[in-house]
Design an enzyme around this catalytic site. Structure first.
Site, mmCIF file in Angstrom:
data_model
loop_
_atom_site.group_PDB
_atom_site.id
_atom_site.type_symbol
_atom_site.label_atom_id
_atom_site.label_comp_id
_atom_site.label_asym_id
_atom_site.label_seq_id
_atom_site.Cartn_x
_atom_site.Cartn_y
_atom_site.Cartn_z
ATOM 1 N N HIS A 82 0.852 -1.185 0.000
ATOM 2 C CA HIS A 82 0.000 0.000 0.000
ATOM 3 C C HIS A 82 0.886 1.233 0.000
ATOM 4 C CE1 HIS A 82 -3.489 2.503 0.960
ATOM 5 N NE2 HIS A 82 -2.696 3.140 1.792
ATOM 6 N N ARG A 167 -14.019 13.510 6.510
ATOM 7 C CA ARG A 167 -12.734 14.074 6.952
ATOM 8 C C ARG A 167 -12.148 14.997 5.885
ATOM 9 N NH1 ARG A 167 -9.284 9.107 7.746
ATOM 10 N NH2 ARG A 167 -7.633 10.570 8.233
ATOM 11 N N LYS A 186 -8.752 -1.092 5.754
ATOM 12 C CA LYS A 186 -8.904 -1.466 4.336
ATOM 13 C C LYS A 186 -7.938 -2.583 3.968
ATOM 14 C CE LYS A 186 -8.708 2.827 3.227
ATOM 15 N NZ LYS A 186 -8.851 4.242 3.000
HETATM 16 N N1 URA Z 1 -5.238 7.149 3.051
HETATM 17 C C1 URA Z 1 -6.266 6.488 3.611
HETATM 18 O O1 URA Z 1 -6.701 5.467 3.091
HETATM 19 N N2 URA Z 1 -6.801 6.977 4.731
HETATM 20 C C2 URA Z 1 -6.353 8.077 5.341
HETATM 21 O O2 URA Z 1 -6.876 8.460 6.372
HETATM 22 C C3 URA Z 1 -5.292 8.762 4.755
HETATM 23 C C4 URA Z 1 -4.733 8.269 3.603
#
Ligand code: URA
Length: 423
Positions: A82, A167, A186
């Site tokens: 990631h 957010r 995730k």
């Molecule tokens: N990437 C994400 O998936 N979530 C965050 O809060 C910041 C960057």
């Protein structure tokens, strides 16, 4: 339970209970907790932080809010990577094929461009790669050729999706526990056995300084441990774009160069480091041994051949990559060393000339972008080329582009890989 009391508790710096966090998250997802209440709670979290226990709870509650992908029928250990996002970050395009060429299963779900950062799915679609398939087809392709890269499947972590969107518009992105739980929920839902995170730090990244990067890395590693997943974080520089190309087709061209054992040094260095860790974790071998295999596969075209078979399997074709025909050379008006590059601004410029989405529903123009000729530490003469800009139907002011560069008399040394943080 009362959401107002929960907000008040966080406002007063108290640790929230598991039940309180669950009430707020589940309530927000089902509409009982309103946008303005969740916004207030998020701001209180940004200001007063979360304990490790609260962050672990938030991650689990978000993870349990949706589907979890079951990859257990894939042969061998599945390692995922990631990136926290940057400008010119084309590592997945190269890395996935490189790691798969070493015999490691790569079952990757990627995203689209967000804000001023590009996304793997957009880059793959620029060469006609189909990025939607059923879970059965996805698993079958990984078992057949070791690699599949698709967009997000299923209803993964809907709580994060809804909270992240809020957010984004309430100035509550920059919180280490919120970022850690958002990313890790995730990643845990995506089903990989082990995870390598490329944590970008610098003026083109969400995390601006190394202290915050280290704190975020340690927290994500601990969340992984709490969920029996091994996580390694590579903290890499995003004070300038990665490589030279920014923009979808241009980045695919640069990725192919690296897959052919050429291309910019920094992209190569990062890809080799990430791939070595992934191969070492998946095969349970020493890092040095994994690195030798990775470099061998780059040198001997095995990674490139794997890329071609992956593109073919998903219906793409690299023979007709197109770039914009209106190409302008932007020249320096000063002489000296490049001391600073406003990375997010360059990403923003590529987005504005059509390379990204200004509105969610916008169609990307894959052909536009920028190719840098000079990077930090390079010397530039007056009237020498700083970059080329590839344009189609939109223009950009030269002054705005030049403003992205600071030129001085002292040569600045840069370090791409700043830290590697393991369990
Ligand atoms: N990437 C994400 O998936 N979530 C965050 O809060 C910041 C960057």
């Amino acid at each position: 339970m009362d959401i107002i009391k929960i907000i008040e508790n966080k406002k007063n710096g108290l640790e929230l209970t598991t039940e309180e966090i669950k009430y707020a998250v589940d309530g927000y997802l089902n509409g009982e907790v309103k946008d303005y209440q969740m916004s207030a709670l998020l701001m209180a979290i940004v200001i007063n932080n979360m304990s490790k226990r609260e962050t672990f709870d938030l991650t689990k509650i978000m993870l349990d809010s949706g589907d979890k992908i079951d990859l257990s029928s894939i042969d061998g250990v599945v390692v995922d990577k990631h990136s926290t996002g940057g400008v010119g970050d084309k590592t997945t395009l190269i890395l996935a094929s490189l790691v798969a060429s070493c015999g490691v299963s790569v079952a990757k779900m990627s995203g689209r461009g967000l804000g001023y950062t590009g996304g793997t799915i957009d880059k793959l679609e620029s060469i006609g790669v189909k990025t939607e398939m059923t879970l059965d087809d996805f698993i079958k392709q990984v078992n057949d050729i070791k690699i599949a890269v698709v967009g997000q499947m299923g209803n993964l972590v809907p709580a994060d999706k809804k909270i992240y969107a809020l957010r984004d518009v309430t100035a509550t992105v920059e919180s280490i526990p919120l970022i850690a739980s958002s990313i890790m929920s995730k990643k845990l839902a995506s089903g990989a056995d082990k995870i390598v995170i490329d944590l970008k730090v610098g003026n083109g990244a969400l995390i601006k300084n190394i202290k915050d990067a280290k704190e975020l890395a340690s927290l994500m590693i601990e969340i992984g441990k709490d969920n029996d997943k091994e996580v390694v974080c590579i903290v890499s520089d995003m004070n300038q774009p990665l490589g030279n190309a920014i923009g979808n087709s241009l980045e695919v061209i640069e990725s192919i160069e690296v897959l052919k054992n050429k291309g910019p040094k920094d992209v190569r260095e990062l890809v080799i480091s990430l791939a070595s860790h992934m191969v070492s974790m998946a095969k349970n071998i020493e890092l040095e041994e994994a690195k030798k295999e990775v470099i061998y596969n780059l040198k001997n075209n095995l990674a490139y051949e794997k890329f071609l078979s992956f593109v073919k399997a998903q219906g793409g074709n690299i023979d007709n990559i197109e770039v914009a025909r209106k190409v302008f050379s932007i020249k320096s008006i000063k002489e000296g060393y490049i001391t600073k590059i406003n990375t997010s601004k360059l990403g923003e410029i590529v987005k504005l000339i059509g390379g990204g989405r200004v509105n969610k529903e916008d169609k990307i123009n894959y052909k536009v972008g920028i190719v840098l000729n000079k990077k930090i530490g390079d010397y530039v003469k007056k009237d020498e080329e700083l970059l080329k800009i590839y344009l189609e139907d939109k223009d950009m002011s030269i002054k705005e582009i030049l403003n992205c560069f600071e030129i001085g008399s002292k040569k600045i040394e840069t370090k791409l890989i700043k830290e590697i943080i393991c369990q």
